[in-house]
Design a protein around this motif. Structure first.
Motif, PDB file in Angstrom:
ATOM      1  N   TYR A  49       1.783  14.998  -1.923  1.00 36.23           N
ATOM      2  CA  TYR A  49       3.106  15.551  -2.192  1.00 36.23           C
ATOM      3  C   TYR A  49       3.508  16.600  -1.153  1.00 36.23           C
ATOM      4  N   ASP A  50       4.795  16.713  -0.941  1.00 35.87           N
ATOM      5  CA  ASP A  50       5.370  17.746  -0.076  1.00 35.87           C
ATOM      6  C   ASP A  50       5.574  18.999  -0.922  1.00 35.87           C
ATOM      7  N   PRO A  51       4.965  20.136  -0.569  1.00 40.94           N
ATOM      8  CA  PRO A  51       5.050  21.327  -1.413  1.00 40.94           C
ATOM      9  C   PRO A  51       6.396  22.040  -1.370  1.00 40.94           C
ATOM     10  N   GLU A  57       8.987  16.856  -4.984  1.00 38.08           N
ATOM     11  CA  GLU A  57       7.800  16.043  -5.223  1.00 38.08           C
ATOM     12  C   GLU A  57       6.780  16.748  -6.118  1.00 38.08           C
ATOM     13  N   ASP A  58       7.275  17.601  -7.028  1.00 41.72           N
ATOM     14  CA  ASP A  58       6.387  18.062  -8.090  1.00 41.72           C
ATOM     15  C   ASP A  58       6.237  16.931  -9.100  1.00 41.72           C
ATOM     16  N   GLY A  95       7.586  24.204  -8.440  1.00 38.59           N
ATOM     17  CA  GLY A  95       6.526  24.851  -7.670  1.00 38.59           C
ATOM     18  C   GLY A  95       5.195  24.810  -8.385  1.00 38.59           C
ATOM     19  N   ASP A  96       4.629  25.983  -8.638  1.00 40.60           N
ATOM     20  CA  ASP A  96       3.285  26.069  -9.207  1.00 40.60           C
ATOM     21  C   ASP A  96       3.289  26.255 -10.724  1.00 40.60           C
ATOM     22  N   SER A 179     -11.208  11.953  -4.052  1.00 45.03           N
ATOM     23  CA  SER A 179     -10.763  10.555  -4.097  1.00 45.03           C
ATOM     24  C   SER A 179      -9.326  10.392  -4.555  1.00 45.03           C
ATOM     25  N   VAL A 180      -8.644  11.462  -4.925  1.00 47.13           N
ATOM     26  CA  VAL A 180      -7.357  11.323  -5.606  1.00 47.13           C
ATOM     27  C   VAL A 180      -6.186  11.230  -4.634  1.00 47.13           C
ATOM     28  N   GLY A 181      -5.070  10.707  -5.146  1.00 40.77           N
ATOM     29  CA  GLY A 181      -3.811  10.635  -4.418  1.00 40.77           C
ATOM     30  C   GLY A 181      -2.654  10.845  -5.376  1.00 40.77           C
ATOM     31  N   ASP A 182      -1.470  11.068  -4.823  1.00 43.57           N
ATOM     32  CA  ASP A 182      -0.289  11.383  -5.630  1.00 43.57           C
ATOM     33  C   ASP A 182       0.646  10.181  -5.742  1.00 43.57           C
TER      34      ASP A 182
END
Length: 351
Positions: A49-51, A57-58, A95-96, A179-182
């Motif tokens: 994701y783009d932060p 992209e949250d 955001g977070d 191993s993870v992806g978004d």
């Protein structure tokens, strides 16, 4: 009047454009790098994701894009939807901020325009999407609703960010986080009127005595979120046998065997290429028959958590590497531990 079956009517997805190779990720590991992650997992790259807030992209933003894509491929308009179910594990928004209220499903229903829809969130680790489909299938079969959408957006690579800063080697409990992806996916279900488009069954089983083997939680060393996995215990022969044992019992109660099902393709949870191969070999030994061709996208996208099975389905149907009119078996393998099976024939689903 009760309806007998549901079908997968439309499938949408969203994946970030940013590609991170396995080499690039490993280069960020602060601790020892005595492992070959590409060889162990079979993963060449993943989407990240783009932060930037404006990128949207949250978790919620990606889920909304997948839902809009799905509705755009459906015969149903958003205001026709009777149910909206959100199944994300990760719930980052603005955001977070890890968001619990208002529910993602409520927000998605509002933005989609499904203002009269029943809406609720479910949480069942990497079986979340499968759980949402299970619940919606039952609602349609009972005649309570006509249709609905199940959606999930996963910012899974946040645990990878924590892992590269904190892990001490390949035996570290955060190793699986690499191993993870978004990604995000959404699927619309409605009534099946033809066996060429039908969910034949979807059943799940939770073995909670193993729930401690894979736990997502705030890091015990930093402000980030972390995933702690006992890989050795998660992948023992007994754990791998949970699916064929459960599925075999399910079929036996109906007087059938696995070989009788005539599956054209099988989709395992996208943990890694070795895991997929191990589970398929375990199934062959348990059922005494060869597994159908195994579909995967883990090499390009990594383990995308709750979205993985439907991302595989979408990618292969769009590429033409899975044929329409085929019978698919989707096999969840989630923390909890959750096992099960979804059997569906897919002919006209919009992708």
């Amino acid at each position: 009047m009760a309806r007998s079956s549901s079908r997968l009517e439309a499938l949408g997805a969203y994946v970030p454009s940013t590609v991170q190779t396995t080499s690039e990720l490993v280069d960020r590991v602060a601790g020892p790098r005595e492992f070959d992650l590409r060889r162990i997992t079979g993963i060449e790259e993943r989407r990240v994701y783009d932060p930037r807030p404006e990128a949207g992209e949250d978790c919620y933003g990606m889920a909304l894009r997948a839902a809009l894509d799905c509705v755009g491929r459906s015969r149903w308009a958003a205001d026709d939807l009777d149910v909206v179910i959100s199944a994300s594990i990760t719930r980052f928004q603005d955001g977070d901020r890890f968001s619990f209220e208002p529910s993602f499903a409520r927000q998605l229903a509002g933005e989609l325009g499904a203002r009269t829809a029943l809406h609720f969130d479910v949480s069942n680790a990497c079986a979340g999407m499968m759980t949402g489909v299970y619940l919606l299938d039952r609602l349609i079969r009972s005649g309570a609703v006509r249709n609905g959408i199940v959606v999930s957006g996963e910012q899974a690579t946040r645990v990878a960010q924590t892992a590269v800063a904190e892990m001490s080697g390949s035996h570290d409990p955060q190793f699986a986080s690499l191993s993870v992806g978004d990604s995000a996916v959404a699927v619309i279900l409605d009534e099946s009127v033809d066996e060429a488009d039908r969910i034949h069954y979807v059943e799940l089983m939770t073995c909670s005595e193993y729930s401690h083997l894979c736990v997502g939680m705030p890091s015990d060393r930093s402000p980030g979120i972390a995933l702690y996995t006992d890989n050795r215990q998660m992948h023992t022969r007994d754990r791998l046998r949970l699916w064929p044992g459960f599925h075999g019992d399910l079929l036996a109660k109906q007087g059938r065997a696995f070989a009788d099902e005539g599956f054209d393709y099988i989709v395992q949870h996208q943990v890694g290429t070795r895991f997929v191969e191990m589970v398929n070999r375990t199934g062959e030994a348990a059922f005494g028959t060869a597994m159908p061709p195994s579909l995967s996208v883990v090499e390009r996208f990594g383990n995308t958590a709750s979205t993985s099975h439907f991302l595989v389905l979408r990618e292969h149907l769009r590429a033409g590497t899975a044929r329409r009119g085929a019978k698919f078996l989707l096999v969840p393998a989630a923390s909890g531990v959750v096992a099960g099976a979804l059997s569906a024939t897919v002919s006209t689903m919009g992708v």
